[in-house]
Motif scaffolding. Structure first.
Motif, PDB file in Angstrom:
ATOM      1  N   ALA A  58       0.834  -1.207   0.000  1.00  0.00           N
ATOM      2  CA  ALA A  58       0.000   0.000   0.000  1.00  0.00           C
ATOM      3  C   ALA A  58       0.864   1.250   0.000  1.00  0.00           C
ATOM      4  CB  ALA A  58      -0.934  -0.002   1.211  1.00  0.00           C
ATOM      5  N   ALA A  59       2.079   1.149  -0.510  1.00  0.00           N
ATOM      6  CA  ALA A  59       3.065   2.234  -0.404  1.00  0.00           C
ATOM      7  C   ALA A  59       2.544   3.614  -0.807  1.00  0.00           C
ATOM      8  CB  ALA A  59       4.313   1.878  -1.212  1.00  0.00           C
ATOM      9  N   PRO A  60       1.832   3.770  -1.935  1.00  0.00           N
ATOM     10  CA  PRO A  60       1.386   5.122  -2.306  1.00  0.00           C
ATOM     11  C   PRO A  60       0.419   5.747  -1.300  1.00  0.00           C
ATOM     12  CG  PRO A  60       1.281   3.633  -4.192  1.00  0.00           C
ATOM     13  CD  PRO A  60       1.515   2.777  -2.987  1.00  0.00           C
ATOM     14  N   ALA A  61      -0.301   4.900  -0.552  1.00  0.00           N
ATOM     15  CA  ALA A  61      -1.307   5.423   0.386  1.00  0.00           C
ATOM     16  C   ALA A  61      -0.741   5.711   1.767  1.00  0.00           C
ATOM     17  CB  ALA A  61      -2.473   4.431   0.506  1.00  0.00           C
ATOM     18  N   LEU A  62       0.420   5.174   2.102  1.00  0.00           N
ATOM     19  CA  LEU A  62       0.920   5.251   3.474  1.00  0.00           C
ATOM     20  C   LEU A  62       1.047   6.681   4.010  1.00  0.00           C
ATOM     21  CD1 LEU A  62       3.614   2.405   3.465  1.00  0.00           C
ATOM     22  CD2 LEU A  62       1.262   2.339   4.337  1.00  0.00           C
ATOM     23  N   PRO A  63       1.568   7.643   3.242  1.00  0.00           N
ATOM     24  CA  PRO A  63       1.675   9.000   3.798  1.00  0.00           C
ATOM     25  C   PRO A  63       0.319   9.657   4.078  1.00  0.00           C
ATOM     26  CG  PRO A  63       3.135   8.708   1.900  1.00  0.00           C
ATOM     27  CD  PRO A  63       2.213   7.536   1.923  1.00  0.00           C
ATOM     28  N   ARG A  64      -0.763   9.103   3.522  1.00  0.00           N
ATOM     29  CA  ARG A  64      -2.095   9.688   3.718  1.00  0.00           C
ATOM     30  C   ARG A  64      -2.875   9.039   4.857  1.00  0.00           C
ATOM     31  NH1 ARG A  64      -5.490   8.626   0.065  1.00  0.00           N
ATOM     32  NH2 ARG A  64      -4.376   7.098  -1.232  1.00  0.00           N
ATOM     33  N   VAL A  65      -2.316   7.995   5.463  1.00  0.00           N
ATOM     34  CA  VAL A  65      -3.002   7.325   6.571  1.00  0.00           C
ATOM     35  C   VAL A  65      -2.973   8.226   7.796  1.00  0.00           C
ATOM     36  CG1 VAL A  65      -2.968   5.345   8.132  1.00  0.00           C
ATOM     37  CG2 VAL A  65      -2.477   5.022   5.700  1.00  0.00           C
ATOM     38  N   ARG A  66      -4.131   8.462   8.386  1.00  0.00           N
ATOM     39  CA  ARG A  66      -4.232   9.282   9.592  1.00  0.00           C
ATOM     40  C   ARG A  66      -4.539   8.447  10.832  1.00  0.00           C
ATOM     41  NH1 ARG A  66      -1.641  11.668   7.002  1.00  0.00           N
ATOM     42  NH2 ARG A  66      -1.939  13.646   5.909  1.00  0.00           N
ATOM     43  N   ALA A  67      -5.046   7.251  10.638  1.00  0.00           N
ATOM     44  CA  ALA A  67      -5.405   6.391  11.766  1.00  0.00           C
ATOM     45  C   ALA A  67      -4.146   5.882  12.467  1.00  0.00           C
ATOM     46  CB  ALA A  67      -6.233   5.203  11.274  1.00  0.00           C
ATOM     47  N   PRO A  68      -4.075   5.965  13.790  1.00  0.00           N
ATOM     48  CA  PRO A  68      -2.925   5.407  14.518  1.00  0.00           C
ATOM     49  C   PRO A  68      -2.719   3.943  14.132  1.00  0.00           C
ATOM     50  CG  PRO A  68      -4.296   6.707  15.993  1.00  0.00           C
ATOM     51  CD  PRO A  68      -5.051   6.590  14.707  1.00  0.00           C
ATOM     52  N   THR A  69      -1.476   3.585  13.805  1.00  0.00           N
ATOM     53  CA  THR A  69      -1.193   2.288  13.197  1.00  0.00           C
ATOM     54  C   THR A  69      -0.135   1.532  13.988  1.00  0.00           C
ATOM     55  OG1 THR A  69      -1.776   3.085  10.979  1.00  0.00           O
ATOM     56  CG2 THR A  69      -0.359   1.148  11.111  1.00  0.00           C
ATOM     57  N   LEU A  70      -0.444   0.269  14.293  1.00  0.00           N
ATOM     58  CA  LEU A  70       0.485  -0.636  14.967  1.00  0.00           C
ATOM     59  C   LEU A  70       0.855  -1.754  14.009  1.00  0.00           C
ATOM     60  CD1 LEU A  70       1.916  -1.866  17.490  1.00  0.00           C
ATOM     61  CD2 LEU A  70      -0.270  -2.997  18.016  1.00  0.00           C
ATOM     62  N   LEU A  71       2.146  -1.904  13.732  1.00  0.00           N
ATOM     63  CA  LEU A  71       2.648  -2.984  12.888  1.00  0.00           C
ATOM     64  C   LEU A  71       3.273  -4.043  13.782  1.00  0.00           C
ATOM     65  CD1 LEU A  71       4.464  -0.835  10.137  1.00  0.00           C
ATOM     66  CD2 LEU A  71       2.064  -1.590  10.171  1.00  0.00           C
TER      67      LEU A  71
END
Length: 221
Positions: free
Chosen positions: A149-162
């Motif tokens: 999902a590389a192109p979308a990653l900078p637009r993610v606003r939801a707190p994310t846990l990997l």
């Protein structure tokens, strides 16, 4: 693997464009939020690993929806070609449509929604979160492929846990790269000695513990 009995689970059919997606919904009486599961790599809502995590989330008063993002016919085709499981655009679109369905439901519209994505489903979850920033409140990735999902990653606003297994070296590298691209609140958790499917004793339990803590923090009632 520890089993969790789910006594309040019901089958649902979710419209998604021209498709009807089969899902299993568990809605605790005092639900503090809802976690939508995005499966990947040929898995389904019957995945014992995701059902275990969902059961633990239910115990923590979080509703869960495990939904197949492919129809029965699409799954039959995918078993032969293995192509649709990597169609992240299709999976993300379906996830967005399921999210919108939840938002329109009288029973569930008041619940904040988080995504739990595994393998390629994690990429779909992140892409959907980027497209529904007002509705996706948190993301947890288990052994995921966020790089897809590389192109979308900078637009993610939801707190994310990997969350990645410590022995899953190739996927760790992919997650580190994706982690650097995220501009939201984020954490990278490595479960020591765990492989890609977290089959080692205690590994999946640790994934569930991490997911519960993240969602309870990010999905306040």
């Amino acid at each position: 693997m520890v089993s969790v009995l789910k006594t309040n689970e019901k089958a649902v059919q979710v419209p998604a464009g021209g498709a009807m997606l089969a899902g299993n919904l568990s809605l605790p009486r005092e639900a503090r939020g809802l976690v939508l599961f995005a499966h990947g790599s040929g898995s389904s809502r019957h995945s014992p690993r995701n059902r275990y995590v969902a059961g633990r989330l239910n115990e923590a008063e979080l509703a869960t929806l495990l939904v197949d993002l492919l129809t029965t016919e699409e799954e039959r085709i995918d078993q032969i070609t293995a192509e649709l499981r990597f169609d992240i655009r299709l999976l993300a679109d379906r996830l967005v449509q399921v999210t919108d369905w939840l938002h329109m439901s009288d029973e569930m519209s008041a619940l904040r929604v988080g995504y739990f994505g595994a393998s390629t489903g994690a990429a779909a979850a992140l892409m959907a979160a980027a497209e529904r920033p007002d509705r996706a409140a948190a993301v947890v990735s288990r052994g995921g492929r966020p790089d897809l999902a590389a192109p979308a990653l900078p637009r993610v606003r939801a707190p994310t846990l990997l969350v990645v297994g410590g022995a899953d070296t190739q996927v760790i590298a992919l997650n580190r790269s994706a982690f650097a691209a995220l501009r939201c609140e984020k954490e990278l958790a490595i479960v020591p000695a765990a492989t890609h499917l977290f089959e080692e004793p205690g590994a999946l339990e640790e994934v569930a513990d991490l997911a519960i803590q993240w969602f309870l923090r990010q999905l306040p009632a």
